[in-house]
Design a protein around this motif. Sequence first.
Motif, PDB file in Angstrom:
ATOM      1  N   HIS A  90     -12.654  -7.912   0.907  1.00 39.99           N
ATOM      2  CA  HIS A  90     -11.371  -7.201   1.675  1.00 39.99           C
ATOM      3  C   HIS A  90     -11.864  -6.822   3.052  1.00 39.99           C
ATOM      4  CE1 HIS A  90      -8.505  -4.070   2.281  1.00 39.99           C
ATOM      5  NE2 HIS A  90      -9.259  -3.210   2.407  1.00 39.99           N
ATOM      6  N   GLY A 120      -4.158  -4.435   6.003  1.00 37.75           N
ATOM      7  CA  GLY A 120      -2.937  -4.181   6.388  1.00 37.75           C
ATOM      8  C   GLY A 120      -2.867  -4.203   8.034  1.00 37.75           C
ATOM      9  N   GLY A 121      -1.956  -3.929   8.695  1.00 37.20           N
ATOM     10  CA  GLY A 121      -2.264  -3.950  10.178  1.00 37.20           C
ATOM     11  C   GLY A 121      -1.111  -4.758  10.619  1.00 37.20           C
ATOM     12  N   ASN A 147      -8.394   1.049  -3.306  1.00 34.25           N
ATOM     13  CA  ASN A 147      -9.195   1.348  -2.096  1.00 34.25           C
ATOM     14  C   ASN A 147      -9.676   2.918  -2.049  1.00 34.25           C
ATOM     15  OD1 ASN A 147      -9.168  -1.254  -0.812  1.00 34.25           O
ATOM     16  ND2 ASN A 147      -7.320  -1.170  -0.321  1.00 34.25           N
ATOM     17  N   GLU A 149      -0.978  -1.116  -3.843  1.00 31.42           N
ATOM     18  CA  GLU A 149      -2.452  -0.733  -3.420  1.00 31.42           C
ATOM     19  C   GLU A 149      -2.277   0.632  -3.443  1.00 31.42           C
ATOM     20  OE1 GLU A 149      -5.264   0.523  -0.043  1.00 31.42           O
ATOM     21  OE2 GLU A 149      -3.279   1.099  -0.374  1.00 31.42           O
ATOM     22  N   GLU A 178      -2.129  -6.433   2.902  1.00 30.74           N
ATOM     23  CA  GLU A 178      -1.462  -5.223   2.411  1.00 30.74           C
ATOM     24  C   GLU A 178      -0.594  -4.825   3.542  1.00 30.74           C
ATOM     25  OE1 GLU A 178      -5.328  -2.999   1.882  1.00 30.74           O
ATOM     26  OE2 GLU A 178      -5.610  -4.194   0.225  1.00 30.74           O
ATOM     27  N   SER A 179       0.404  -5.134   3.919  1.00 28.45           N
ATOM     28  CA  SER A 179       1.234  -4.837   4.973  1.00 28.45           C
ATOM     29  C   SER A 179       2.218  -3.763   4.478  1.00 28.45           C
ATOM     30  CB  SER A 179       2.133  -5.965   5.517  1.00 28.45           C
ATOM     31  OG  SER A 179       1.325  -7.035   5.744  1.00 28.45           O
ATOM     32  N   GLY A 180       1.900  -2.457   4.929  1.00 31.10           N
ATOM     33  CA  GLY A 180       2.710  -1.653   4.613  1.00 31.10           C
ATOM     34  C   GLY A 180       3.857  -1.297   5.491  1.00 31.10           C
ATOM     35  N   ARG A 181       3.499  -1.024   6.780  1.00 29.91           N
ATOM     36  CA  ARG A 181       4.283  -0.472   7.851  1.00 29.91           C
ATOM     37  C   ARG A 181       5.453  -1.590   8.175  1.00 29.91           C
ATOM     38  NH1 ARG A 181       3.512   2.835  12.499  1.00 29.91           N
ATOM     39  NH2 ARG A 181       1.149   2.955  11.788  1.00 29.91           N
ATOM     40  N   ARG A 225     -14.943  -4.014   0.028  1.00 30.29           N
ATOM     41  CA  ARG A 225     -14.571  -4.068   1.462  1.00 30.29           C
ATOM     42  C   ARG A 225     -15.765  -4.350   2.289  1.00 30.29           C
ATOM     43  NH1 ARG A 225     -10.625   0.319   3.878  1.00 30.29           N
ATOM     44  NH2 ARG A 225     -10.795  -0.114   6.084  1.00 30.29           N
ATOM     45  N   HIS A 259      -9.898  -4.518   6.313  1.00 31.33           N
ATOM     46  CA  HIS A 259      -8.717  -3.814   6.919  1.00 31.33           C
ATOM     47  C   HIS A 259      -9.228  -3.351   8.550  1.00 31.33           C
ATOM     48  CE1 HIS A 259      -5.093  -1.386   7.361  1.00 31.33           C
ATOM     49  NE2 HIS A 259      -5.969  -0.361   7.542  1.00 31.33           N
ATOM     50  N   TYR A 298       5.406   5.868   7.116  1.00 33.82           N
ATOM     51  CA  TYR A 298       4.415   7.000   7.327  1.00 33.82           C
ATOM     52  C   TYR A 298       5.047   8.253   7.627  1.00 33.82           C
ATOM     53  CZ  TYR A 298       0.849   3.435   7.485  1.00 33.82           C
ATOM     54  OH  TYR A 298       0.010   2.432   7.140  1.00 33.82           O
ATOM     55  N   SER A 319      -4.221  -0.089  11.384  1.00 31.00           N
ATOM     56  CA  SER A 319      -2.730  -0.157  11.658  1.00 31.00           C
ATOM     57  C   SER A 319      -2.584  -0.903  12.880  1.00 31.00           C
ATOM     58  CB  SER A 319      -1.962   1.116  11.224  1.00 31.00           C
ATOM     59  OG  SER A 319      -0.843   0.856  10.645  1.00 31.00           O
ATOM     60  N   LYS A 367       0.658   4.227   0.435  1.00 29.99           N
ATOM     61  CA  LYS A 367       0.606   5.486   1.323  1.00 29.99           C
ATOM     62  C   LYS A 367       1.494   5.557   2.450  1.00 29.99           C
ATOM     63  CE  LYS A 367      -2.603   4.352   5.146  1.00 29.99           C
ATOM     64  NZ  LYS A 367      -3.666   3.269   5.015  1.00 29.99           N
ATOM     65  N   VAL A 368       2.114   4.189   2.716  1.00 30.78           N
ATOM     66  CA  VAL A 368       2.918   4.058   3.702  1.00 30.78           C
ATOM     67  C   VAL A 368       4.408   4.746   3.487  1.00 30.78           C
ATOM     68  CG1 VAL A 368       4.226   2.401   4.854  1.00 30.78           C
ATOM     69  CG2 VAL A 368       1.771   2.045   4.430  1.00 30.78           C
ATOM     70  N   PRO A 413       0.976  -1.222  -0.091  1.00 32.39           N
ATOM     71  CA  PRO A 413      -0.117  -0.075  -0.106  1.00 32.39           C
ATOM     72  C   PRO A 413       1.057   1.248   0.182  1.00 32.39           C
ATOM     73  CG  PRO A 413       0.109  -1.076   2.192  1.00 32.39           C
ATOM     74  CD  PRO A 413       1.010  -1.484   1.525  1.00 32.39           C
TER      75      PRO A 413
HETATM   76  C1  LIG Z   1      -3.279   2.105   5.581  1.00 26.97           C
HETATM   77  C2  LIG Z   1      -3.725   0.963   4.878  1.00 26.97           C
HETATM   78  C3  LIG Z   1      -3.107  -0.334   4.954  1.00 26.97           C
HETATM   79  C4  LIG Z   1      -1.541  -0.331   5.466  1.00 26.97           C
HETATM   80  O1  LIG Z   1      -1.577  -0.716   6.702  1.00 26.97           O
HETATM   81  P1  LIG Z   1      -0.314  -0.978   7.516  1.00 26.97           P
HETATM   82  O2  LIG Z   1      -0.871  -1.121   8.984  1.00 26.97           O
HETATM   83  O3  LIG Z   1       0.614  -0.032   7.231  1.00 26.97           O
HETATM   84  O4  LIG Z   1       0.189  -2.302   7.141  1.00 26.97           O
HETATM   85  C5  LIG Z   1      -3.501  -1.395   4.244  1.00 26.97           C
HETATM   86  N1  LIG Z   1      -4.755  -1.314   3.463  1.00 26.97           N
HETATM   87  C6  LIG Z   1      -5.495  -0.397   3.642  1.00 26.97           C
HETATM   88  C7  LIG Z   1      -6.729  -0.246   3.071  1.00 26.97           C
HETATM   89  C8  LIG Z   1      -5.110   0.779   4.359  1.00 26.97           C
HETATM   90  O5  LIG Z   1      -5.843   1.994   4.425  1.00 26.97           O
END
Ligand SMILES: *Cc1c(COP(=O)(O)O)cnc(C)c1O
Length: 659
Positions: A253, A294-295, A155, A131, A341-344, A205, A255, A555, A258, A108-109, A106
């Motif tokens: 999906h 994510g999360g 998304n 993403e 969708e693991s960003g962090r 979603r 979410h 972030y 985080s 945005k991270v 994703p």
């Molecule tokens: C922010 C977000 C993520 C990323 O979450 P992390 O906690 O950084 O892994 C994944 N999917 C969606 C839809 C988000 O809004």
Amino acid sequence: MTSEITPPMPSWSIEDAAEHYRVDAWSDGFFVVNESGHMAVKPFDDGPLSIDILDVVAELRARGVRFPAVLRFQDVLRARVKRINLAFAEAIREAGYQSTYQSIYPIKVNQLHEVVEEVLDAGKPFGLGLECGSKAELVATVAHLESDDTLLICNGVKDQSMLSLILSSQRLGKNVIPVMEKFAEFEELIALADAAEATTQFGVRVRLRTAGAGKWADSGGYQSKFGISLPELMQIVAALKANSTEHQLALLHFHLGSQISHITQLKQAAKELGQIYAELIHMGLPIRYIDVGGGLGVNYTGAFEEGSIQYSLQEYANAVVSAIQDVCDARKVPHPILLSESGRAMTAHHSVLVVETLGAFRKDNAPDEHVLPSDSHRLAHNLNELLTWLRETAWKDASVDELVEAYHSVVEIHQEAATLFAMGYLPLQQNALIERMYWSGCSAILRILRSSWPDSLPPQFYELQTLLVDQYLIDFSVFQSALDHWAIQQPFPIVPLDRLDERPTRRALLVDLTCDSDGKISQYVSSNDDKSFLELHELNPGEPYCLGFFLMGAYQDIMGDAHNLFGRVAEAHIYGDAEEDGNFWIEKVIPGTKIQDMLAQVQYFPNDLQRRMQNQVKEKIDSGAIRPKLGMAILDQYKACFEDDTYLVSNRVTKDVSD
Ligand SMILES: *Cc1c(COP(=O)(O)O)cnc(C)c1O
């Protein structure tokens, strides 16, 4: 200056430093204290190669890079991508899961182009996708789908122009899946597809019952601002069935938000979605993907306490795979392709912010003895008697109770002086003297205490300890570089890059350059019970003292704002290589934002500002207030500042001597 009362100093090793700053607990093996007492990076999962961060700093300095700077260890980023994919591969193998896993980044991270490119490249062998969550992110990502198989999950709330770009990329043959957040979005997508006589695919979603926990709990659950409710989902199914377009629903999906703190929440959500999937399969909708969002957490403090991350990467992967597998097997439906969708967890580790210390301000360096003028106020005499007692008697033998009493007296006198001063009964000179004696008293008591309790003080003195903490002024802005610390009190590990073979003897609060009382770090990662200060070394005059802020890659890089017009910091991209000097090479350096660029963002432009300044100077020259040569020099000086960095040039380290 300070008295002979100094606590005994037990010896100190690099192992003590690693333990004190909890390096092993948060670094996930990527950072260590090396034999020279420096922080080092171990960028490769499969090798011992280590890079001394100070070597990188030295090379950057030699190239003229100004600090603060973000160091990106690209190999660490690659290693994280690999670890996440291998953890799922292992979970799938172990469980005998009958389908596959693909990770989705994703953006945005951390949208920086090179981060995205590196992640894509490292993820190629694993079929990694992207993403996006906004129109700008869609525009950035859609051009990076080199292979038609590469997934792009869209998304966020989408308008018509986004939906139509998504549709066009699907017509190009790309594997783009818009995730419907609202029922109206679905209607709009289908209308657009019909108008273009194109077929489409999409995901949903789902608004689950299961909410996450912690800071982002609102991302899931009934009250979430996101997602489609079950009744709406049923409406979508009915519409698809009516048109015989069941195949268009490709993905489900959720979410949870985080930093999921407990694995049980994730399992519960996955099972809930798994049931929905199984039902829909039975209803004849051939859904291919389950996307658990994510999360995946990053344990910034390395602690296993309430609110922190309570599971490992492998446990996370096992939980996702087994939850979906259990439901599918019970309901006798095929195993879907799993996405997360693991960003962090992908990006946090790879970047280190390096900042310089500009100065240290301490309150405990007032002298122990004071010369009192004969006409001194009664309060000054009283305080002086206390100081004499502390100096001559107390440090040899004083009970905790006596010290508590002495501390209360010192505080009382200080307060009384303030009251008298405010009413005009105490002259400024006398008030200043009492102020200095107050600090002498406080620090004498603390020194006596530390000599008896070197490791942790009796709790009655926590307040005194906090009072005497030093302030270390560092060359950065919390609002630009550590926004989550300000916004959500996220602690980040901070460690001196140097002198880790030397015991840190000062307790410090880190304050930034902004004119904002919130511009400070108020919570630290250390093995102390009290996390309100960081133990650091005394500054050596003329010697730089650099601090590393770790786990900054998620972030923080992107959310920083321009408070006080501090701009983006310099950046360097570093790769490990055993053949190179110091085991590394620098691929790229991006300078920090210049003052003129920051000004332009708020609509000040060099021409206009310089013309205004010139008019003022000219006026003074014309009126004879200054000589023309001085006027021109002032103007040149002003103009030169436009090219400067927004941060300070730290050619000196100051040590405060307040006495
Ligand atoms: C922010 C977000 C993520 C990323 O979450 P992390 O906690 O950084 O892994 C994944 N999917 C969606 C839809 C988000 O809004």
